[in-house]
Motif scaffolding. Sequence first.
Motif, short mmCIF file in Angstrom:
data_model
loop_
_atom_site.label_atom_id
_atom_site.label_comp_id
_atom_site.label_asym_id
_atom_site.label_seq_id
_atom_site.Cartn_x
_atom_site.Cartn_y
_atom_site.Cartn_z
N MET A 1 79.25 97.23 -21.70
CA MET A 1 80.71 97.30 -21.77
C MET A 1 81.21 98.60 -22.41
O MET A 1 82.39 98.75 -22.68
CB MET A 1 81.27 96.10 -22.55
N HIS A 2 80.29 99.55 -22.67
CA HIS A 2 80.71 100.80 -23.32
C HIS A 2 81.72 101.56 -22.45
O HIS A 2 82.73 102.07 -22.96
CB HIS A 2 79.50 101.68 -23.60
N LEU A 3 81.45 101.62 -21.14
CA LEU A 3 82.39 102.32 -20.25
C LEU A 3 83.75 101.63 -20.25
O LEU A 3 84.79 102.30 -20.31
CB LEU A 3 81.82 102.35 -18.83
N THR A 139 82.15 89.46 -27.16
CA THR A 139 81.23 88.40 -27.57
C THR A 139 80.17 88.25 -26.48
O THR A 139 80.15 89.00 -25.50
CB THR A 139 81.97 87.06 -27.75
N ASP A 140 79.31 87.27 -26.63
CA ASP A 140 78.29 87.04 -25.61
C ASP A 140 78.92 86.64 -24.28
O ASP A 140 78.31 86.86 -23.22
CB ASP A 140 77.33 85.94 -26.07
N THR A 141 80.12 86.06 -24.32
CA THR A 141 80.70 85.50 -23.10
C THR A 141 82.02 86.12 -22.68
O THR A 141 82.45 85.93 -21.53
CB THR A 141 80.92 83.98 -23.26
N THR A 142 82.71 86.85 -23.56
CA THR A 142 84.04 87.36 -23.24
C THR A 142 84.23 88.81 -23.68
O THR A 142 83.48 89.32 -24.52
CB THR A 142 85.14 86.52 -23.92
N ASN A 283 95.80 91.50 -26.43
CA ASN A 283 94.70 90.54 -26.55
C ASN A 283 94.27 89.97 -25.21
O ASN A 283 93.86 88.81 -25.13
CB ASN A 283 95.12 89.41 -27.49
N GLU A 284 94.36 90.76 -24.15
CA GLU A 284 93.93 90.30 -22.84
C GLU A 284 92.46 89.85 -22.91
O GLU A 284 91.62 90.53 -23.50
CB GLU A 284 94.12 91.41 -21.81
N LEU A 285 92.18 88.71 -22.29
CA LEU A 285 90.86 88.08 -22.43
C LEU A 285 90.27 87.79 -21.06
O LEU A 285 90.92 87.17 -20.21
CB LEU A 285 90.99 86.76 -23.22
N VAL A 286 89.02 88.24 -20.84
CA VAL A 286 88.33 88.02 -19.57
C VAL A 286 86.93 87.49 -19.87
O VAL A 286 86.27 87.92 -20.82
CB VAL A 286 88.24 89.32 -18.75
N ASP A 287 86.48 86.57 -19.02
CA ASP A 287 85.14 86.02 -19.14
C ASP A 287 84.13 86.94 -18.44
O ASP A 287 84.39 87.41 -17.33
CB ASP A 287 85.10 84.63 -18.50
#
Length: 305
Positions: A1-3, A139-142, A283-287
């Motif tokens: 997720m660095h990019l 996190t591990d999932t989001t 705080n946009e959240l994506v799985d």
Amino acid sequence: MHLLQTLCRIPAPSGEEASLTRFLLAYVQEHGPGWQHPPQVIHDEAQFQDCLLLVFGQPRTAVFAHIDSVGFTVRYGRELVPIGGPEGKTGYRLVGCDAQGDIACTLTVEEETEALGYEFSRDIERGTSLTFACDFRETDTTVQSCYLDNRLGVWNALRLAETLEHGIIAFSCGEEHGGGSVPYLARYIHDTYGVRQALISDITWVTEGVHLGAGCVISLRDSLIPRRSYVERIRRIAKASGVPHQLEVEGAGGSDAKELQRSDRAWDWCFVGAPEAEVHSPNELVDKRDIASMLQLYQVLMREL
């Protein structure tokens, strides 16, 4: 997720996409030669302003990904005017820069009138753009951050480019505040390459019928309605692929597709993207499962369409 984190940290509200365009050009210059099929890079400021095209092989389908975000413009005194439709809550941290230096201020929302303003140690020069301060949380999932809409769509396009053999990736501007760039991009792509079908690499909403973790979304309609025969082709390909996905039916909202729909050239289009919660907020959240299925589905569709 660095990019993705890097993309989310680059301020590029509608009308000020140049910094992100420079990043994309540098990224493609550095990484493009190592992709399976290096693209032709088309960036002509006189013709396309801050938009960018990557052309691979003999393209049949174009992927549109807008690079701008929502934000705020400083008006008079300490007033703010929204860019696009950002969520406004007192206390949100905003950042920017004017001639006097860097800015890190706080959003204020007047309770009765809902007028937007800011708290800062000095007056900010009128016309200055402010964006949400990036607090990238993984996190591990989001993944959670400002501007996953549409930096995740841009991330998807860049990752797709690593293996893409035939196709066009169009990085567009201004989508969050009325659009304007897609008509001339669409006309150029249609007339130069004969491409007449598109996928919209963008982010949609979590709703009562669209859920986090259930897979990438294929939109059957939003405020506009795509041609059903094209969408059914996409559904058949997606079903045969086994990639997790879900279907969306909405009566509001839109994307770069709205300008393809109204184009003076015949275009087929379909919105295909991951769903997110906390839309247009810091705080946009994506799985992560939806991120993975989005990329996988694009890889399949660009081979099969």
